[in-house]
Design a protein around this motif. Structure first.
Motif, PDB file in Angstrom:
ATOM      1  N   UNK A 389       0.829  -1.206   0.000  1.00 15.43           N
ATOM      2  CA  UNK A 389       0.000   0.000   0.000  1.00 15.43           C
ATOM      3  C   UNK A 389       0.856   1.245   0.000  1.00 15.43           C
ATOM      4  N   UNK A 390       0.188   2.383  -0.315  1.00 11.76           N
ATOM      5  CA  UNK A 390       0.889   3.657  -0.453  1.00 11.76           C
ATOM      6  C   UNK A 390       0.159   4.700   0.393  1.00 11.76           C
ATOM      7  N   UNK A 391       0.566   5.941   0.188  1.00  9.40           N
ATOM      8  CA  UNK A 391      -0.079   7.036   0.928  1.00  9.40           C
ATOM      9  C   UNK A 391      -1.577   7.138   0.604  1.00  9.40           C
ATOM     10  N   UNK A 392      -2.009   6.474  -0.464  1.00  5.95           N
ATOM     11  CA  UNK A 392      -3.429   6.529  -0.835  1.00  5.95           C
ATOM     12  C   UNK A 392      -4.328   5.896   0.248  1.00  5.95           C
ATOM     13  N   UNK A 393      -3.748   5.075   1.133  1.00 10.78           N
ATOM     14  CA  UNK A 393      -4.591   4.506   2.210  1.00 10.78           C
ATOM     15  C   UNK A 393      -5.184   5.629   3.061  1.00 10.78           C
ATOM     16  N   UNK A 394      -4.413   6.697   3.213  1.00 10.75           N
ATOM     17  CA  UNK A 394      -4.917   7.836   4.010  1.00 10.75           C
ATOM     18  C   UNK A 394      -6.101   8.510   3.307  1.00 10.75           C
ATOM     19  N   UNK A 395      -6.091   8.469   1.969  1.00  7.67           N
ATOM     20  CA  UNK A 395      -7.159   9.142   1.230  1.00  7.67           C
ATOM     21  C   UNK A 395      -8.467   8.347   1.325  1.00  7.67           C
ATOM     22  N   UNK A 396      -8.344   7.030   1.376  1.00  9.16           N
ATOM     23  CA  UNK A 396      -9.550   6.208   1.604  1.00  9.16           C
ATOM     24  C   UNK A 396     -10.139   6.558   2.975  1.00  9.16           C
ATOM     25  N   UNK A 397      -9.286   6.546   3.991  1.00 10.48           N
ATOM     26  CA  UNK A 397      -9.755   6.849   5.356  1.00 10.48           C
ATOM     27  C   UNK A 397     -10.353   8.249   5.417  1.00 10.48           C
ATOM     28  N   UNK A 398      -9.739   9.186   4.672  1.00  7.39           N
ATOM     29  CA  UNK A 398     -10.268  10.554   4.645  1.00  7.39           C
ATOM     30  C   UNK A 398     -11.668  10.553   4.019  1.00  7.39           C
ATOM     31  N   UNK A 399     -11.867   9.709   3.018  1.00  9.58           N
ATOM     32  CA  UNK A 399     -13.185   9.598   2.387  1.00  9.58           C
ATOM     33  C   UNK A 399     -14.228   9.084   3.372  1.00  9.58           C
ATOM     34  N   UNK A 400     -13.865   8.074   4.166  1.00  7.51           N
ATOM     35  CA  UNK A 400     -14.799   7.546   5.179  1.00  7.51           C
ATOM     36  C   UNK A 400     -15.115   8.660   6.177  1.00  7.51           C
ATOM     37  N   UNK A 401     -14.071   9.367   6.575  1.00 10.69           N
ATOM     38  CA  UNK A 401     -14.248  10.435   7.567  1.00 10.69           C
ATOM     39  C   UNK A 401     -15.179  11.544   7.041  1.00 10.69           C
ATOM     40  N   UNK A 402     -14.990  11.904   5.782  1.00 15.67           N
ATOM     41  CA  UNK A 402     -15.835  12.952   5.189  1.00 15.67           C
ATOM     42  C   UNK A 402     -17.297  12.485   5.166  1.00 15.67           C
TER      43      UNK A 402
END
Ligand SMILES: Nc1ncnc2c1ncn2[C@@H]1O[C@H](COP(=O)(O)OP(=O)(O)OP(=O)(O)O)[C@@H](O)[C@H]1O
Length: 503
Positions: A389-402
């Protein structure tokens, strides 16, 4: 209450010549004094020096090195061992206390119960019920101003008067500086540890005060762990050294880290953090059920700023969730004070601080649930699959958070199934349910949809997210999409965090 303490010398002087012959008094003139036990009861101040002897016994017996005469003290109440500890900042002599008593030895209110414990600066030791002492190591580099001779603090009396160290002759200053460098402090040398701010699965967070500067910090104290892996401790130290170089207004600053022994078998890790005063985003969501769009936008923008900075430093947070988003709120002081954002009436401004960045690997697994049992995790499909995995894992989590901020419940949940929450995540199956999403702009639905993308190559990067039209007033209508707005059986809608918190 009168504390009847006597060192061997006093005892011998009083009434027993045999003891005098066979048990020299505790601290001889040439002994290195490693620490002191200090009785702070007003009028009865007393300081007992502890020399670096292999073992010092404390108890009622006249054969003990420190004799306590109270009735609740055992014949041999405890033993103090001088041990050389291999700390992550070098070697240091420390005092290991081993309880042998019937009525207990208490350290900071906790009973030892025939265990050992490595004493820290500032520990309060109570033998039995009321023989209470403060424990202090003698040389405390961080408390001593450069130019002060530490050797002058080697008081060789037990009269309880705390003399200030004297100024050193200038010739000794460079050797002192060297000593200060080579004898690194413990977290307890540097900080006063005060009230608890919160606790989680892995740690308790307490307020700390820097003894020299008065700075108020948060100290994250991880639960003790077996002292069996030096490699891991070194890795912790190296990684936290890197994380300490991260400076950004939307990221909780990591100020320092320590790995210290608790006992011979256990170590404890400490992180010294910038203190954030107004709790977690998680609690704000619970309180409000869901957040207004404008408020979400202002908060999420700051979250993305913080993530952008981390990613630019090649740091992946790996555990973005509302519990790890802390808030500093500037409250209104007078009625016509100008607000600096779309905040509540009594708030002037909110600053977001992302906590726990880059630390998920030290707390073992990334958490698959959050504090409310059964609520979903924020982990990306590739993390669930344990693939690269890459830094994109943070973007998935950010999507859930939003998503959670805007409607109050999570996009993936077993109550929405079948399929299971895990399978929903792996296939990216989610929707915007009516009526919860009815009043929310298509534009932000588009952003969420581009964050919750299973294929991480296609998923928005932080830059792409920040440039999304939702953040730009004039462009927010330029999106053409058919969001997946769905009607759903009310019974299937997951409970909001707010509802779950009341269960
Ligand atoms: N820098 C800080 N300033 C103020 N409070 C903090 C700070 N860091 C953490 N806290 C509070 O301490 C509590 C526990 O901290 P944290 O969540 O980091 O522990 P943890 O064991 O890693 O938790 P988790 O179970 O979420 O992994 C939280 O309630 C948080 O609000």
């Amino acid at each position: 209450m009168q504390h009847s303490i006597s060192t061997k010398r006093e005892y011998a002087n009083e009434d027993d010549d045999v003891v005098k012959r066979h048990q020299p008094h505790l601290a001889g003139k040439t002994d290195e004094i490693i620490a002191r036990l200090i009785n702070l009861i007003p009028g009865k101040e007393q300081s007992i020096e502890l020399p670096a002897h292999p073992v010092i016994s404390v108890g009622r017996s006249r054969h003990c090195d420190i004799i306590l005469k109270e009735a609740d003290i055992s014949t041999i109440h405890c033993q103090l061992y001088t041990i050389q500890m291999d700390l992550d900042r070098g070697n240091r002599k420390m005092v290991n206390i081993v309880d042998k008593s019937r009525n207990g030895t208490f350290i900071n209110g906790n009973r030892l119960i025939k265990r050992d414990y490595i004493l820290k600066n500032g520990d309060r030791i109570v033998f039995g019920k009321s023989s209470s002492f403060l424990f202090k190591y003698t040389a405390i580099p961080d408390e001593v101003e450069v130019g002060v001779d530490l050797t002058a603090s080697k008081f060789n009396n037990n009269d309880g008067v705390f003399k200030k160290p004297q100024m050193a002759a200038s010739s000794s200053q460079s050797s002192l500086k060297k000593r200060l460098k080579s004898r690194p402090p413990s977290v307890f040398d540097k900080y006063l540890i005060e009230k608890e701010l919160g606790s989680g699965h892995y740690a308790t967070v307490k307020e700390g005060i820097n003894k020299r500067t008065g700075e108020v910090v948060a100290i994250k104290i991880f639960h003790p762990q077996q002292n069996d892996d030096h490699k891991k401790s070194n890795q912790f130290r190296e990684e936290t050294n890197i994380l300490m170089r991260v400076h950004h207004p939307n990221i909780v600053k990591l100020l320092d880290s320590f790995v210290e022994p608790v006992s011979k078998a256990q170590i404890q890790k400490y992180l010294v953090l910038e203190k954030v005063d107004d709790g977690e985003l998680f609690d704000r969501i619970i309180k409000k059920v869901s957040l207004r769009q404008e408020e979400t936008k202002a908060l999420f923008n700051q979250i993305l700023e913080g993530i952008k900075h981390l990613h630019s430093q090649n740091i992946i947070h790996r555990d973005i969730k509302p519990e790890n988003i802390l808030l500093n709120i500037t409250r209104r002081r007078y009625p016509d004070e100008k607000q600096l954002g779309p905040w509540d009436e009594d708030e002037i401004d909110i600053q977001v601080k992302i906590a726990d960045f880059g630390l998920a690997k030290f707390t073992g697994e990334i958490q698959f649930t959050n504090t409310l049992c059964g609520t979903p995790s924020y982990v990306a499909p590739e993390v669930l699959l344990k693939s690269d995995y890459s830094s994109k894992v943070d973007m998935w989590s950010a999507g859930v958070l939003l998503y959670v901020c805007l409607c109050g419940f999570p996009p993936f949940s077993d109550s929405l199934g079948p399929p299971s929450m895990r399978d929903q995540i792996l296939t990216g199956k989610f929707a915007f349910y009516s009526p919860y999403w009815d009043d929310i702009e298509d534009s932000v639905l588009h952003l969420v949809t581009n964050l919750l993308v299973v294929n991480s190559d296609v998923r928005f990067s932080v830059i792409e997210a920040m440039e999304h039209p939702w953040f730009k007033k004039s462009n927010s209508n330029s999106i053409s999409m058919e969001p997946n707005r769905l009607q759903i059986d009310q019974g299937k809608i997951p409970k909001t965090y707010s509802e779950l918190s009341k269960v």
